[in-house]
Design an enzyme around this catalytic site. Structure first.
Site, PDB file in Angstrom:
ATOM      1  CE1 TYR A 162      -1.980 -12.368   1.642  1.00  0.00           C
ATOM      2  CE2 TYR A 162      -0.227 -11.468   2.996  1.00  0.00           C
ATOM      3  CZ  TYR A 162      -0.935 -12.552   2.531  1.00  0.00           C
ATOM      4  OH  TYR A 162      -0.596 -13.798   2.918  1.00  0.00           O
ATOM      5  CB  CYS A 163      -2.987  -4.147   0.462  1.00  0.00           C
ATOM      6  SG  CYS A 163      -3.952  -2.669   0.215  1.00  0.00           S
ATOM      7  N   PRO A 164      -1.725  -3.362  -2.724  1.00  0.00           N
ATOM      8  CG  PRO A 164      -1.408  -2.136  -4.687  1.00  0.00           C
ATOM      9  CD  PRO A 164      -0.782  -2.415  -3.375  1.00  0.00           C
ATOM     10  CB  SER A 176      -0.862   0.047   1.260  1.00  0.00           C
ATOM     11  OG  SER A 176      -1.542  -1.132   1.449  1.00  0.00           O
TER      12      SER A 176
END
Lengths: 401, 90
Positions: free
Chosen positions: B15-17, A299
């Protein structure tokens, strides 16, 4: 290497500020003479999670602070724009303040909003990734009485993966409070075949979106926006679908900084090739990168920069002392708002996904309490050990179950 | 199966994104006919990646099992036609 070790940090957002503070503290262990210099064009530190609140009427001034006040005493702050990094001679060149030689360089240059890269972008498209954009959106929302509101994503990657889903759910709450929810259709387009990237969290999110009657279009990656009387007002996806809108809220395209590309550190979109564990910049000597500017497949979020910053601080000191490098484990945690008053909390790393925990008032209150903690303690590095003690670790909930 | 890999993505432990977002991001910058190799340790990818490739008109060349991850080989297809382009040709 010169006798005095020169550490230069570019960028004073979450990652830059925190890395500068950690490096300043950790270098004491080396018992060598050193300086830490941080360079930023404005030193305006924007608390970006606050955009979800300023988009609904909170004051912008509450989310912007002077980041120089969050630096440890002894760190040199230079307000200027970096023009180029001369990696061969280890010099950071600035617009007006001259050259800064470095022994260790930390890049925390963030992501810039690059609307010029989308040929179809126009001034009627709303965004909530800048102070002005969020203010403008709030003005438009107050005038909106009925029709279709579309929340979409212009390009990948983008900061804060939950943000567009959160925006969709907060819009539902906002229009309900105004008593006009039955006159407004809310449509959220997801680039994936689920509403949120992490499957465990998405399973919860799907239920909330359904309960709120939010229309979700899956596998929708924006390709073009029509915005005139003749063609109509619609977003078209690269998968060949269209959604019409009356109000369009779009996550803008993101790119790395141009001077990073010009310096030969990154190519293409400008994301810095970075070792996802040691945070060293690939192919460069004594250079680290953290936060939104890297190409690490995780992220782009303040929390990522937060957990990367101690690794950067330690690794500069470890390199000076000839010790083994510390490793970033991919730890990220974030709040995920589902309405005004409730939030989920997701906490994960490279190995362990977040558990599918439900939305709670507790996490909403925690989110509200987090901002003053962020400004007063977290970024300045006060009571660091106490904060780490209360830090919520990632638990291997799958194997435990 | 013969193909020349032009792009590679290592999205293991992401996992993210997540792997699909990494793939979409990369394919946008590729030319038609280019081939990308994507490594993913995410169990969901075995459903996500072929579903997206089919919808977006890309060719799923191969899925190989490896030690704790899968290797997806995808060829970028012709871009779907835009409404504006279609209209201008009418």
């Amino acid at each position: 290497m010169s006798e005095e070790i020169k550490i230069v940090v570019i960028g004073a957002g979450t990652g830059g500020n925190m890395a500068a503070n950690h490096a300043f503290k950790d270098m004491k262990k080396t018992k060598k003479s050193y300086t830490v210099t941080i360079i930023d064009p404005t030193f305006e530190h924007v608390y970006q999670p606050g955009f979800l609140f300023t988009s609904f009427g909170a004051k912008t001034k509450t989310i912007i602070k002077d980041s120089r006040k969050m630096l440890k005493k002894g760190i040199n702050a230079v307000m200027d724009k970096v023009t180029i990094v001369d990696t061969e001679n280890k010099l950071v060149k600035t617009d007006k303040s001259g050259d800064f030689p470095y022994d260790y360089l930390v890049l925390a240059t963030g992501a810039r909003m690059a609307t010029e890269t989308a040929e179809w972008w126009n001034e009627d498209i709303h965004e909530f990734y800048s102070p002005k954009g969020a203010e403008k959106l709030w003005a438009a929302l107050q005038k909106f009485e009925e029709g279709k509101v579309v929340v979409s994503i212009a390009d990948l990657p983008y900061k804060c993966p939950p943000a567009p889903v959160e925006m969709s759910m907060l819009l539902d709450d906002y229009f309900k409070k105004r008593g006009i929810r039955d006159k407004v259709d809310i449509i959220y387009t997801s680039p994936l075949n689920r509403p949120f990237s992490i499957e465990t969290t998405s399973s919860r999110v799907e239920g909330y979106l359904e309960d709120k009657n939010i229309d979700v279009r899956l596998l929708f990656n924006t390709d073009y926006v029509y915005a005139d009387e003749e063609e109509g007002y619609a977003v078209e996806s690269m998968e060949g679908e269209e959604v019409e809108y009356d109000l369009l809220i779009m996550v803008p395209p993101h790119r790395g900084q141009q001077f990073i590309i010009d310096s030969g550190i990154a190519k293409g979109q400008g994301w810095i090739p970075t070792n996802k564990e040691t945070l060293e910049v690939n192919g460069q000597e004594n250079m680290f990168a953290l936060g939104d500017c890297t190409d690490i497949p995780t992220s782009k979020a303040g929390s990522t920069a937060h957990y990367q910053s101690p690794v950067v601080g330690k690794n500069i000191a470890n390199k000076v002392m000839g010790k083994e490098l510390a490793l970033y484990d991919g730890h990220v945690q974030c709040f995920f708002l589902t309405e005004f008053g409730k939030s989920m909390f997701i906490n994960f790393n490279y190995k362990i996904p977040p558990p599918p925990t439900p939305t709670r008032k507790f996490w909403w209150l925690f989110k509200l309490a987090f901002k003053p903690l962020y400004y007063k303690f977290l970024v300045p590095g006060h009571f660091h050990k106490t904060i780490e003690f209360f830090n919520i670790k990632v638990k291997d909930w799958q194997n435990k179950a | 199966m013969s193909y020349e890999i032009t792009h590679t993505i290592d999205a293991r432990e992401s996992y993210c994104p997540g792997p699909l977002m990494e793939l979409v991001k990369t394919i946008k910058q590729m030319e038609t006919g280019d081939v990308v190799s994507l490594l993913s340790s995410d169990e969901g990818s075995v459903v996500d990646i072929p579903a997206w490739a089919e919808k977006a008109n890309h060719k799923m060349l191969e899925i190989k099992e490896d030690d704790g991850f899968r290797r997806f080989i995808i060829e970028k297809g012709e871009k779907k036609e835009r409404r504006r382009r279609r209209r201008s040709e009418e």
